[in-house]
Enzyme design. Structure first.
Site: not given
Ligand code: FAD
Length: 690
Positions: A450, A643, A688, A690
């Site tokens: 966001s 949010c 908003d 997630w």
């Molecule tokens: P990822 O690697 O994608 O992991 C995320 C989660 O998935 C993990 O914590 C775990 O629960 C699960 N996971 C992943 N791999 C495994 C596995 N092997 N086994 C089991 N579980 C697993 N985030 C913010 O910090 N700030 C924002 O403003 C924000 N805004 C968003 C707005 C929208 C519309 C949406 C959809 C999401 C938003 N997010 C926000 C969340 C963000 O998009 C990401 O999901 C977040 O930052 C994590 O991404 P990552 O790639 O670091 O983690």
């Protein structure tokens, strides 16, 4: 390069196919390189491609089409899995289709000996996914009409439906429910139940698995299908390109498409085409050692990208080198990781999910979600390629036993390479066809954030507020680390002077393919959202944004400061912010003081620190304490924004708001809930989450 037996078979199949195509002279005529995948084709951009589904099924000899409406790739993945299973178990001639790529006004012409499957995710507030908007509007439209004029219109159509939703949202699985209703109304015949998967309860995968078996049984009966012993048939052919090296200019090393490969990326920038944006600055927002939250400013001034306050920015991550290495090692790909290969769909309707020629390394690093949760079905598929019989038996058990799978794999957040390492006891999995990995592992997805800046204050600088994902798990030595957020952390460290950043021991190819991202760049695109301030700035607003849920609220507050500076009358802005401790994770503390100075009593910050007293205090408790004032603001037509965490917070805030309305206005709770519902419907209540 050494070719294994399967490669040879596949190579032979492709050569035969190529000869056949050449003799027909219609497939390869236009491409210079018969092995190069046209990525444009993969994205449905190829000119002259038919949008007529009936024609497409006929010309490709298909009798089962699986349409998907997908936002984050899960529905698309499920669609592919259904296609594969239908083919391998029942010999169905399946094809997967993006809803966006076809017209629907001849669905009535699909003959009754064929079947259409719909795998439909619900997005946000009960909305269709971007690629399903047109279909949804068509099929649920008042004046839906079809070419043949049959009565009932879809009397010949046999369909199957599965929905992906989240029960923490108000409109749970409304997409599949509404489409199902519309299809029934048009006289179509559903086979099996319309399934519903629930991401909110974390049971999506299991819901899908539990739904599909009775569905296949019903379909088998209806269509008189014979089940056969499932044999693995690759969908993609892998061809080693001995004449090319990773230095050859036509080889993709992670570039998302041809324009990026040629060094001439240009807009429109979107989910198929990222903008490689410079990061103007970035800094840490937390004051604790073991947790990180990044503030990052992405410069879009040299692009034609625009945004509005409240929109989302998508970040295209790359996988950490250590996990790429683990994957290469265990699958016995390490020696050939930089060999150049072409990947060709062996089926005319399958899409190669990345551009080629490319290298194994680039595919795994830039295009595969190798760190994500593993699907139980995929584990069962891989059993056939296990390095020994014991491992095979264990994989079969994991694939077949839901609870065992959960206990051994899910709980520890194991990714695919870790699963293979642990359950194969370190033996290399040399027999897994690379095609199976392309089919079984999702495309690496952009992550959404966001936007936390205001577009009237800084139209060309987009800010992100992202907490770096770390989870300490019992029984696992190294914590789970999120992909995108640790990649962003590495970028931020580099920007702030660390020459070779390896946050938590993870390294990323942050200079990008062929060092094209040198100078701190990140691939992004922007997604417009409906989370918007009222057009009249004098309306009061109530903002509920705990944790990183404060991101768009920061944008809103900064926008109001700017509006006030411009001489506009700005209404009351009350922000509820929550975190653990004031001196640890209080985001933008200084900025709220500045807001107070700029807006005076038009701005108020209400804080909830959950780990300071004996009792945990959250934003919803603070909201309740302010019942009277909140009700008065609502009566003055205040807009209400939430949010952050969808699972608990957003739901509780909704409940508390209904309680406030009920108590303050002396009306029954059911009536108050109705009022909140109406507020949502009229956009006075926006989420908003997630
Ligand atoms: P990822 O690697 O994608 O992991 C995320 C989660 O998935 C993990 O914590 C775990 O629960 C699960 N996971 C992943 N791999 C495994 C596995 N092997 N086994 C089991 N579980 C697993 N985030 C913010 O910090 N700030 C924002 O403003 C924000 N805004 C968003 C707005 C929208 C519309 C949406 C959809 C999401 C938003 N997010 C926000 C969340 C963000 O998009 C990401 O999901 C977040 O930052 C994590 O991404 P990552 O790639 O670091 O983690």
């Amino acid at each position: 390069a050494e070719l294994d037996t399967l490669d040879v078979i596949v190579l032979a199949a492709i050569l035969l196919g190529t000869v056949a195509y050449f003799t027909k002279g219609k497939y390869w005529g236009v491409t210079k390189d018969p092995y190069a995948t046209s990525f444009a084709n993969a994205n449905g951009l190829k000119a002259g491609k038919t949008r007529n589904i009936v024609e497409k099924m006929e010309e490709s000899g298909k009798n089962c089409i699986i349409f998907y409406g997908s936002q984050t790739g899960t529905a698309e993945d499920y669609a592919s899995r259904l296609a594969k299973e239908g083919k391998s178990r029942f010999g169905l001639e399946t094809m997967v289709a993006d809803l966006e790529d076809f017209d629907y006004d001849n669905l009535d012409e699909i003959p009754s000996d064929k079947v259409v499957m719909f795998v439909l995710a619900t997005y946000g507030e009960g909305e269709p996914t971007d690629n399903a908007v047109d279909f949804y509007e068509f099929i649920t439209g008042e004046d839906v009409s079809f070419s043949s004029g049959n009565e009932p219109a879809l009397g010949n159509l046999n369909y199957v439906a599965f929905g992906l939703g989240n029960n923490t949202y108000e409109h749970y699985n409304s997409m599949v429910r509404n489409v199902n209703k519309a299809l029934e109304k048009l006289g179509a015949h559903r086979i099996g139940e319309a399934g519903e998967g629930d991401d909110g309860a974390g049971t999506m995968e299991e819901d899908f698995l539990a739904w599909k078996d009775p569905m296949w049984a019903a379909l088998q009966k209806k269509m008189g299908l014979e089940e056969r012993e499932a044999v693995y048939e690759p969908i993609f052919g892998i061809v080693e390109r001995g004449n090319l090296t990773k230095e050859s200019p036509e080889v993709y090393l992670g570039e998302p498409n041809k324009m990026h490969l040629d060094g001439t990326p240009k807009g429109p920038f979107n989910a198929h085409n990222p903008y490689i944006a410079p990061i103007a600055k970035s800094y840490e927002l937390f004051n604790v050692k073991d947790r990180n939250c990044l503030h990052m400013e992405v410069d879009i001034s040299a692009s034609n990208l625009t945004y509005q306050t409240g929109d989302h920015i998508a970040v295209w991550p790359t996988n950490p080198g250590e996990e790429v290495d683990r994957f290469m090692e265990i699958l016995d790909l390490a020696d050939k990781r930089h060999n150049v290969i072409s990947v060709k769909a062996l089926e005319p309707t399958a899409k190669v999910p990345f551009p080629t020629p490319t290298t194994y390394d680039a595919i795994v690093r830039y295009h595969m979600e190798i760190c994500a949760p593993v699907s139980r079905q995929f584990i069962a598929t891989l059993a056939a390629f296990a390095p020994d019989e014991t491992t095979k038996a264990e994989m079969t058990k994991l694939g077949g036993d839901k609870d065992y799978f959960h206990e051994k794999i899910n709980v520890h957040h194991l990714n695919i390479a870790r699963v293979l390492q642990i359950f194969g006891k370190g033996k290399k999995w040399s027999n897994v066809p690379f095609s199976a990995l392309i089919e079984g592992i999702n495309k690496l997805q952009p992550r959404y954030y966001s936007i936390s800046s205001s577009s009237i204050e800084q139209p060309k600088l987009v800010s992100i507020t992202a907490v770096v994902e770390t989870q300490h798990l019992p029984g696992r030595e190294d914590p789970f680390r999120g992909v995108a957020t640790n990649y962003l952390l590495a970028l931020s460290e580099k920007q702030n002077g660390v020459a070779n950043p390896t946050p938590f021991g993870l390294s990323y190819e942050i200079t990008g393919p062929r060092n094209k991202y040198t100078g701190i760049h990140v691939p992004v695109h922007i997604r417009h959202s409906n989370f918007k301030l009222p057009s009249d700035p004098s309306k009061p607003i109530i903002l509920i944004g705990p944790g990183t849920g404060v991101a768009p609220m920061r944008g809103f507050v900064r926008e109001r400061i700017k509006q006030a500076e411009n001489g506009e009358a700005v209404g009351k802005t009350i922000l509820f912010f929550g975190c653990r401790k004031r001196n640890e994770d209080f985001l933008y503390e200084k900025e709220w003081e500045e807001a107070k100075e700029a807006l005076g009593d038009k701005f108020e910050l209400v804080t909830a620190f959950s780990r300071e007293g004996n009792k945990k205090v959250y934003v919803q408790h603070r909201l309740k304490e302010r019942s009277q004032e909140i009700n008065e603001l609502l009566e003055k037509k205040a807009y209400f924004y939430v949010c952050g965490d969808a699972a608990n917070m957003a739901r509780e805030v909704n409940t508390v708001l209904a309680q406030i309305i009920s108590e303050q206005r002396g009306i029954p709770e059911a009536k108050a809930e109705e009022i909140v519902k109406n507020m949502r419907a009229s956009n006075q209540y926006q989420e908003d989450v997630w």
